[in-house]
Design a protein around this motif. Structure first.
Motif, PDB file in Angstrom:
ATOM      1  N   TYR A   1       0.870  -1.234  -0.057  1.00  0.00           N
ATOM      2  CA  TYR A   1       0.079   0.139  -0.098  1.00  0.00           C
ATOM      3  C   TYR A   1       0.762   1.198  -0.129  1.00  0.00           C
ATOM      4  O   TYR A   1       0.591   2.276  -1.102  1.00  0.00           O
ATOM      5  CB  TYR A   1      -0.890   0.122   1.296  1.00  0.00           C
ATOM      6  N   GLN A   2       1.808   1.236   0.677  1.00  0.00           N
ATOM      7  CA  GLN A   2       2.589   2.502   0.911  1.00  0.00           C
ATOM      8  C   GLN A   2       3.359   2.819  -0.260  1.00  0.00           C
ATOM      9  O   GLN A   2       3.630   3.990  -0.641  1.00  0.00           O
ATOM     10  CB  GLN A   2       3.737   2.344   2.180  1.00  0.00           C
ATOM     11  N   ALA A   3       3.922   1.861  -0.838  1.00  0.00           N
ATOM     12  CA  ALA A   3       4.589   1.937  -2.526  1.00  0.00           C
ATOM     13  C   ALA A   3       4.002   2.447  -3.345  1.00  0.00           C
ATOM     14  O   ALA A   3       4.287   3.299  -4.140  1.00  0.00           O
ATOM     15  CB  ALA A   3       4.920   0.645  -2.849  1.00  0.00           C
ATOM     16  N   PHE A   4       2.488   2.479  -3.148  1.00  0.00           N
ATOM     17  CA  PHE A   4       1.735   3.026  -4.269  1.00  0.00           C
ATOM     18  C   PHE A   4       0.648   4.363  -3.647  1.00  0.00           C
ATOM     19  O   PHE A   4      -0.433   4.738  -4.347  1.00  0.00           O
ATOM     20  CB  PHE A   4       0.882   2.175  -5.016  1.00  0.00           C
ATOM     21  N   GLY A   5       1.131   4.716  -2.456  1.00  0.00           N
ATOM     22  CA  GLY A   5       0.257   5.968  -1.931  1.00  0.00           C
ATOM     23  C   GLY A   5      -1.031   5.484  -1.598  1.00  0.00           C
ATOM     24  O   GLY A   5      -1.784   6.610  -1.468  1.00  0.00           O
ATOM     25  N   PHE A   6      -1.345   4.385  -1.188  1.00  0.00           N
ATOM     26  CA  PHE A   6      -2.598   3.762  -0.884  1.00  0.00           C
ATOM     27  C   PHE A   6      -2.797   3.922   0.606  1.00  0.00           C
ATOM     28  O   PHE A   6      -2.018   3.238   1.277  1.00  0.00           O
ATOM     29  CB  PHE A   6      -3.085   2.437  -1.477  1.00  0.00           C
ATOM     30  N   ARG A   7      -3.700   4.681   1.395  1.00  0.00           N
ATOM     31  CA  ARG A   7      -3.977   4.734   2.497  1.00  0.00           C
ATOM     32  C   ARG A   7      -5.078   4.408   3.149  1.00  0.00           C
ATOM     33  O   ARG A   7      -6.202   4.590   2.435  1.00  0.00           O
ATOM     34  CB  ARG A   7      -3.790   6.318   3.014  1.00  0.00           C
ATOM     35  N   VAL A   8      -5.078   3.711   4.230  1.00  0.00           N
ATOM     36  CA  VAL A   8      -6.119   2.915   4.550  1.00  0.00           C
ATOM     37  C   VAL A   8      -6.870   3.963   5.708  1.00  0.00           C
ATOM     38  O   VAL A   8      -6.359   4.305   6.473  1.00  0.00           O
ATOM     39  CB  VAL A   8      -6.105   1.710   5.327  1.00  0.00           C
ATOM     40  N   GLY A   9      -8.230   4.315   5.563  1.00  0.00           N
ATOM     41  CA  GLY A   9      -8.889   5.233   6.203  1.00  0.00           C
ATOM     42  C   GLY A   9     -10.338   5.422   5.966  1.00  0.00           C
ATOM     43  O   GLY A   9     -11.025   4.537   5.121  1.00  0.00           O
ATOM     44  N   GLY A  10     -10.848   6.714   6.045  1.00  0.00           N
ATOM     45  CA  GLY A  10     -12.180   6.969   5.727  1.00  0.00           C
ATOM     46  C   GLY A  10     -13.103   6.842   6.549  1.00  0.00           C
ATOM     47  O   GLY A  10     -12.628   6.460   7.818  1.00  0.00           O
ATOM     48  N   GLN A  11     -14.420   7.052   6.433  1.00  0.00           N
ATOM     49  CA  GLN A  11     -15.440   6.819   7.109  1.00  0.00           C
ATOM     50  C   GLN A  11     -15.575   5.277   7.521  1.00  0.00           C
ATOM     51  O   GLN A  11     -16.059   5.003   8.776  1.00  0.00           O
ATOM     52  CB  GLN A  11     -16.774   7.357   6.554  1.00  0.00           C
ATOM     53  N   GLN A  12     -15.442   4.447   7.011  1.00  0.00           N
ATOM     54  CA  GLN A  12     -15.360   2.919   7.106  1.00  0.00           C
ATOM     55  C   GLN A  12     -14.015   2.582   7.163  1.00  0.00           C
ATOM     56  O   GLN A  12     -13.599   1.733   6.216  1.00  0.00           O
ATOM     57  CB  GLN A  12     -16.363   2.380   6.045  1.00  0.00           C
ATOM     58  N   ARG A  13     -13.311   2.645   8.159  1.00  0.00           N
ATOM     59  CA  ARG A  13     -11.893   2.323   8.286  1.00  0.00           C
ATOM     60  C   ARG A  13     -11.864   0.792   8.632  1.00  0.00           C
ATOM     61  O   ARG A  13     -12.659   0.165   9.624  1.00  0.00           O
ATOM     62  CB  ARG A  13     -11.328   2.942   9.403  1.00  0.00           C
TER      63      ARG A  13
END
Length: 237
Positions: A99-111
């Motif tokens: 995820y980090q390698a492609f700038g993907f972040r886990v988050g948002g309203q439905q974490r």
């Protein structure tokens, strides 16, 4: 080529939202998702007419609870057969590295956790979208990087357990619901997801060894963890 990559991204996007606990209805997107799958050469018994008529958000939420219960533990990759919780941490770290390698972040309203089925589907959506953008702009090397990342993530993670997820859900549904097991919408959706990922593995030329469900055991429970403080665990008064 570009159009097909965008279509694949759309299917991943649909699945990433459909497997989360419903806060909004995804039924409106189902006809388009099924049409795209047909255009990609996939046919599934799930039809929009079977589930859209007279169904609303409350229906989806009920179906989600029937399929996954309160915890939804079947939706997490690292709940399938790891030898101990330390290996679980290693796998989560590896997923986070993708995820980090492609700038993907886990988050948002439905974490959700990084290893949730919906999160992994959304990451594949991002990779397919980045590939389509690179192809559209003549960035051949970048497109190849995105495609190789899809191969690697399917080989090391998503492709290794979606069939186990479907088999586990099918078995648990048959145990709880008997002859009515096939009426669980999410079981049909899981079958669709399994077939789509199988097609993706074949398209990308990914070879992997599949574990059969009888050989799989739940990840060992950490004895230091307790549910005693959870209101759900308290007996009904």
């Amino acid at each position: 080529m570009i159009e097909q990559t965008i279509q694949r991204a759309q299917v991943y996007y649909f699945l990433s939202h459909a497997f989360l606990y419903p806060q909004t209805s995804w039924l409106e997107q189902l006809p388009d998702a099924l049409r795209i799958l047909r255009e990609l050469g996939m046919h599934n018994e799930l039809t929009a007419a079977n589930v859209i008529d007279d169904h609303d958000l409350a229906y989806l939420q009920l179906q989600h609870r029937l399929a996954f219960g309160l915890t939804g533990s079947q939706c997490y990759e690292t709940e399938f057969g790891l030898p101990h919780e330390f290996r679980q941490s290693q796998e989560l770290a590896d997923i986070a590295g993708f995820y980090q390698a492609f700038g993907f972040r886990v988050g948002g309203q439905q974490r959700e956790r990084p290893d949730h089925l919906a999160t992994e589907m959304e990451f594949m959506y991002l990779l397919a979208l980045k590939e389509a953008y690179a192809l559209e702009n003549g960035l051949v090397e970048q497109a190849e990087v995105c495609q190789q990342a899809q191969r690697s993530f399917l080989r090391d993670h998503l492709g290794r357990w979606v069939h186990l997820f479907y088999a586990s859900l099918r078995n648990s549904s048959q145990t709880r619901l008997g002859e009515h097991a096939n009426e669980v919408l999410y079981l049909e959706l899981a079958q669709l997801a399994q077939e789509f990922i199988a097609a993706e593995l074949q398209r990308l030329g990914v070879q992997l060894e599949k574990d059969s469900l009888p050989e799989m055991k739940p990840t060992p429970f950490n004895p230091d963890f307790s549910c005693a403080g959870c209101a759900v665990a308290e007996p009904a008064q």
